[in-house]
Motif scaffolding. Structure first.
Motif, PDB file in Angstrom:
ATOM      1  N   ALA A 178      45.652  66.324  -5.106  1.00 51.62           N
ATOM      2  CA  ALA A 178      46.271  65.139  -4.984  1.00 51.62           C
ATOM      3  C   ALA A 178      45.387  64.029  -4.495  1.00 51.62           C
ATOM      4  O   ALA A 178      45.119  62.985  -5.273  1.00 51.62           O
ATOM      5  N   VAL A 179      44.816  64.350  -3.212  1.00 45.32           N
ATOM      6  CA  VAL A 179      44.177  63.234  -2.599  1.00 45.32           C
ATOM      7  C   VAL A 179      42.666  63.296  -3.248  1.00 45.32           C
ATOM      8  O   VAL A 179      41.942  62.406  -2.966  1.00 45.32           O
ATOM      9  N   LEU A 180      42.350  64.302  -4.116  1.00 43.38           N
ATOM     10  CA  LEU A 180      41.008  64.110  -4.687  1.00 43.38           C
ATOM     11  C   LEU A 180      40.716  62.941  -5.379  1.00 43.38           C
ATOM     12  O   LEU A 180      39.565  62.798  -5.466  1.00 43.38           O
ATOM     13  N   THR A 181      41.821  62.552  -6.299  1.00 43.51           N
ATOM     14  CA  THR A 181      41.666  61.336  -7.092  1.00 43.51           C
ATOM     15  C   THR A 181      41.121  60.089  -6.138  1.00 43.51           C
ATOM     16  O   THR A 181      40.016  59.552  -6.746  1.00 43.51           O
ATOM     17  N   PHE A 182      41.411  60.168  -4.973  1.00 39.47           N
ATOM     18  CA  PHE A 182      40.822  59.016  -3.975  1.00 39.47           C
ATOM     19  C   PHE A 182      39.437  59.177  -3.910  1.00 39.47           C
ATOM     20  O   PHE A 182      38.663  58.297  -4.069  1.00 39.47           O
ATOM     21  N   PHE A 183      39.069  60.508  -3.479  1.00 41.36           N
ATOM     22  CA  PHE A 183      37.527  60.709  -3.330  1.00 41.36           C
ATOM     23  C   PHE A 183      36.866  60.512  -4.564  1.00 41.36           C
ATOM     24  O   PHE A 183      35.568  60.147  -4.471  1.00 41.36           O
ATOM     25  N   GLY A 189      32.001  54.397  -5.868  1.00 38.44           N
ATOM     26  CA  GLY A 189      31.680  53.492  -5.418  1.00 38.44           C
ATOM     27  C   GLY A 189      33.079  52.431  -5.042  1.00 38.44           C
ATOM     28  O   GLY A 189      32.852  51.168  -4.664  1.00 38.44           O
ATOM     29  N   TRP A 190      33.953  52.793  -5.432  1.00 35.86           N
ATOM     30  CA  TRP A 190      35.389  51.894  -5.391  1.00 35.86           C
ATOM     31  C   TRP A 190      36.324  52.612  -4.184  1.00 35.86           C
ATOM     32  O   TRP A 190      36.261  53.683  -4.053  1.00 35.86           O
ATOM     33  N   LEU A 191      36.985  51.602  -3.742  1.00 33.61           N
ATOM     34  CA  LEU A 191      38.029  51.963  -2.731  1.00 33.61           C
ATOM     35  C   LEU A 191      39.248  51.483  -3.201  1.00 33.61           C
ATOM     36  O   LEU A 191      39.597  50.176  -3.099  1.00 33.61           O
ATOM     37  N   PRO A 192      40.101  52.237  -3.811  1.00 31.72           N
ATOM     38  CA  PRO A 192      41.444  51.489  -4.537  1.00 31.72           C
ATOM     39  C   PRO A 192      42.188  51.534  -3.207  1.00 31.72           C
ATOM     40  O   PRO A 192      42.512  52.163  -2.296  1.00 31.72           O
ATOM     41  N   MET A 193      42.906  50.236  -3.468  1.00 34.01           N
ATOM     42  CA  MET A 193      43.881  49.869  -2.437  1.00 34.01           C
ATOM     43  C   MET A 193      45.027  49.460  -2.955  1.00 34.01           C
ATOM     44  O   MET A 193      45.463  48.345  -3.407  1.00 34.01           O
ATOM     45  N   PRO A 194      45.900  50.214  -3.132  1.00 29.81           N
ATOM     46  CA  PRO A 194      47.229  50.282  -3.916  1.00 29.81           C
ATOM     47  C   PRO A 194      48.295  49.414  -3.034  1.00 29.81           C
ATOM     48  O   PRO A 194      49.563  49.192  -3.555  1.00 29.81           O
ATOM     49  N   ALA A 195      47.999  49.209  -2.040  1.00 29.88           N
ATOM     50  CA  ALA A 195      49.099  48.376  -1.130  1.00 29.88           C
ATOM     51  C   ALA A 195      48.442  47.494  -0.304  1.00 29.88           C
ATOM     52  O   ALA A 195      47.343  47.308  -0.351  1.00 29.88           O
ATOM     53  N   LEU A 196      49.322  46.789   0.557  1.00 29.92           N
ATOM     54  CA  LEU A 196      48.843  45.569   1.390  1.00 29.92           C
ATOM     55  C   LEU A 196      47.681  46.041   2.281  1.00 29.92           C
ATOM     56  O   LEU A 196      47.899  47.068   2.961  1.00 29.92           O
ATOM     57  N   ARG A 251      33.306  49.299  -2.670  1.00 29.03           N
ATOM     58  CA  ARG A 251      34.143  47.991  -3.088  1.00 29.03           C
ATOM     59  C   ARG A 251      35.399  47.940  -3.290  1.00 29.03           C
ATOM     60  O   ARG A 251      36.037  48.793  -3.789  1.00 29.03           O
ATOM     61  N   PRO A 252      36.183  47.101  -2.459  1.00 32.03           N
ATOM     62  CA  PRO A 252      37.647  47.091  -2.438  1.00 32.03           C
ATOM     63  C   PRO A 252      38.052  46.990  -3.831  1.00 32.03           C
ATOM     64  O   PRO A 252      37.589  46.014  -4.640  1.00 32.03           O
ATOM     65  N   LEU A 253      39.141  47.872  -4.350  1.00 34.64           N
ATOM     66  CA  LEU A 253      39.720  47.608  -5.730  1.00 34.64           C
ATOM     67  C   LEU A 253      41.146  47.236  -5.384  1.00 34.64           C
ATOM     68  O   LEU A 253      42.084  48.344  -5.415  1.00 34.64           O
ATOM     69  N   TRP A 258      52.460  44.418  -8.999  1.00 29.28           N
ATOM     70  CA  TRP A 258      53.085  44.410 -10.430  1.00 29.28           C
ATOM     71  C   TRP A 258      52.153  45.342 -11.203  1.00 29.28           C
ATOM     72  O   TRP A 258      52.607  45.986 -12.177  1.00 29.28           O
ATOM     73  N   ALA A 259      50.911  45.364 -10.952  1.00 25.65           N
ATOM     74  CA  ALA A 259      49.777  46.050 -11.521  1.00 25.65           C
ATOM     75  C   ALA A 259      50.063  47.660 -11.321  1.00 25.65           C
ATOM     76  O   ALA A 259      50.104  48.263 -12.152  1.00 25.65           O
ATOM     77  N   VAL A 260      50.401  48.060  -9.955  1.00 26.61           N
ATOM     78  CA  VAL A 260      50.387  49.362  -9.532  1.00 26.61           C
ATOM     79  C   VAL A 260      51.890  49.930 -10.319  1.00 26.61           C
ATOM     80  O   VAL A 260      51.761  51.016 -10.785  1.00 26.61           O
TER      81      VAL A 260
END
Length: 328
Positions: A178-183, A189-196, A251-253, A258-260
């Motif tokens: 599950a957390v593998l997707t984050f890694f 090179g991206w840091l997904p940030m789906p929350a505030l 790089r923060p993503l 609304w997009a999430v």
């Protein structure tokens, strides 16, 4: 205690397999529940007794728990196409297993239920993590199904069976998909940030979750326990640790709410068309958008649990494992 026979459900999965390993290392005689279709890649079948059973078959469940002193119930659904499926498996399935166990359990039997922080619900503020005596307020069918199982166990198990309910937050570590997707995003090179950016969450390594369960069992503890590494992390903290380990500047993503939500709805629709429910769905998105999934592990620590893995140590061990097995 170490001569006792224990049953582990969910041992073919991520967290349950670590529980099985911890019990084997401690010298317990371990029985595991498998299904005919189970992937047994984590099961050392020469060291455990693997039995097949179905929660809808009372006779099969009775055979499963016959001679068992302690049950470590890690089995359950984390994804389902419909809310009713969570209650059928996580609630009614737990009830069926517990009913079979109480018929044959010894006077000092133990039933440990791996619940979830989702049964507690998110914390109200960043400086007020969830505690065990807070009124539960789950926001998902998954959390509600886990809470319903906890309440049934508390109301129906006889006093001779000691009940332990463990509520972990996000669990990560080797074998987790599950957390593998984050890694994988971080590797690009991206840091997904789906929350505030101000959001905070608690985490626990899978091996530490298993260690906590064994500590609580052997310490004679009972009741509800939050288990985490004690930290409250923002997405930037997760990205900084991951970037250092991978040697990358991430790089923060940043994704607007609304997009999430749109991504969750679209992937769920696509998954249903394929007969599956993807990891990212509308219920999971609602969880992700909550700002404070944090809990206070003081009660578990008071019973003797001390986590081995901090965030950076745990992430490094996990990432290196992913690399070794070719998942990352």
């Amino acid at each position: 205690m170490r001569d006792r026979r224990v049953l582990v459900t969910g041992a073919t999965g991520f967290a349950g397999s670590h529980m099985m390993d911890r019990l084997l290392e401690a010298g317990y005689r371990v029985r595991v529940l498998v299904r005919a279709t189970s992937n047994r890649r984590w099961i050392p079948e020469e060291r455990v007794e693997a039995l097949t059973a179905d929660v809808r078959d009372p006779a099969g469940l009775r055979r499963l728990v016959e001679g068992v002193d302690e049950v470590f119930h890690f089995g359950g659904l984390t994804r389902a196409r419909r809310p009713a499926e969570f209650f059928r498996v996580n609630t009614a399935g737990t009830q069926a297993l517990a009913e079979a166990f109480q018929e044959v359990a010894p006077a000092d039997g133990v039933f440990l239920f791996c619940s979830s922080l989702a049964a507690s619900g998110p914390a109200p503020t960043a400086d007020r993590p969830r505690r065990e005596d807070d009124p539960p307020a789950p926001i998902s069918a998954y959390g509600e199904s886990k809470l319903a199982a906890e309440r049934w166990l508390a109301d129906h198990l006889p006093p001779r069976i000691r009940l332990i309910c463990v509520r972990p937050p996000t669990v990560y570590g080797p074998r987790d998909e599950a957390v593998l997707t984050f890694f994988r995003w971080a590797r690009r090179g991206w840091l997904p940030m789906p929350a505030l950016p101000a959001s905070r969450l608690s985490v626990v390594h899978g091996e530490d979750l298993a260690a906590a369960c064994l500590v609580l069992t052997e310490a004679g503890a009972s009741g509800v326990f939050h288990v985490s590494d004690g930290g409250y992390y923002g997405w930037a903290d997760l990205g900084a640790a991951t970037g250092r380990i991978l040697g990358k500047r991430l790089r923060p993503l940043r994704l607007p709410a609304w997009a999430v939500r749109a991504v969750g709805a679209l992937t769920e629709l696509a998954g249903r068309a394929a007969g599956q429910l993807p990891a990212v769905n509308r219920e999971k998105v609602r969880d992700l958008l909550q700002p404070f999934w944090i809990c206070d592990p003081t009660r578990a620590r008071g019973a003797g649990f001390e986590p081995e893995f901090g965030l950076e140590e745990g992430f490094e061990q996990t990432i290196r494992w992913y690399e070794t097995v070719g998942w990352l």
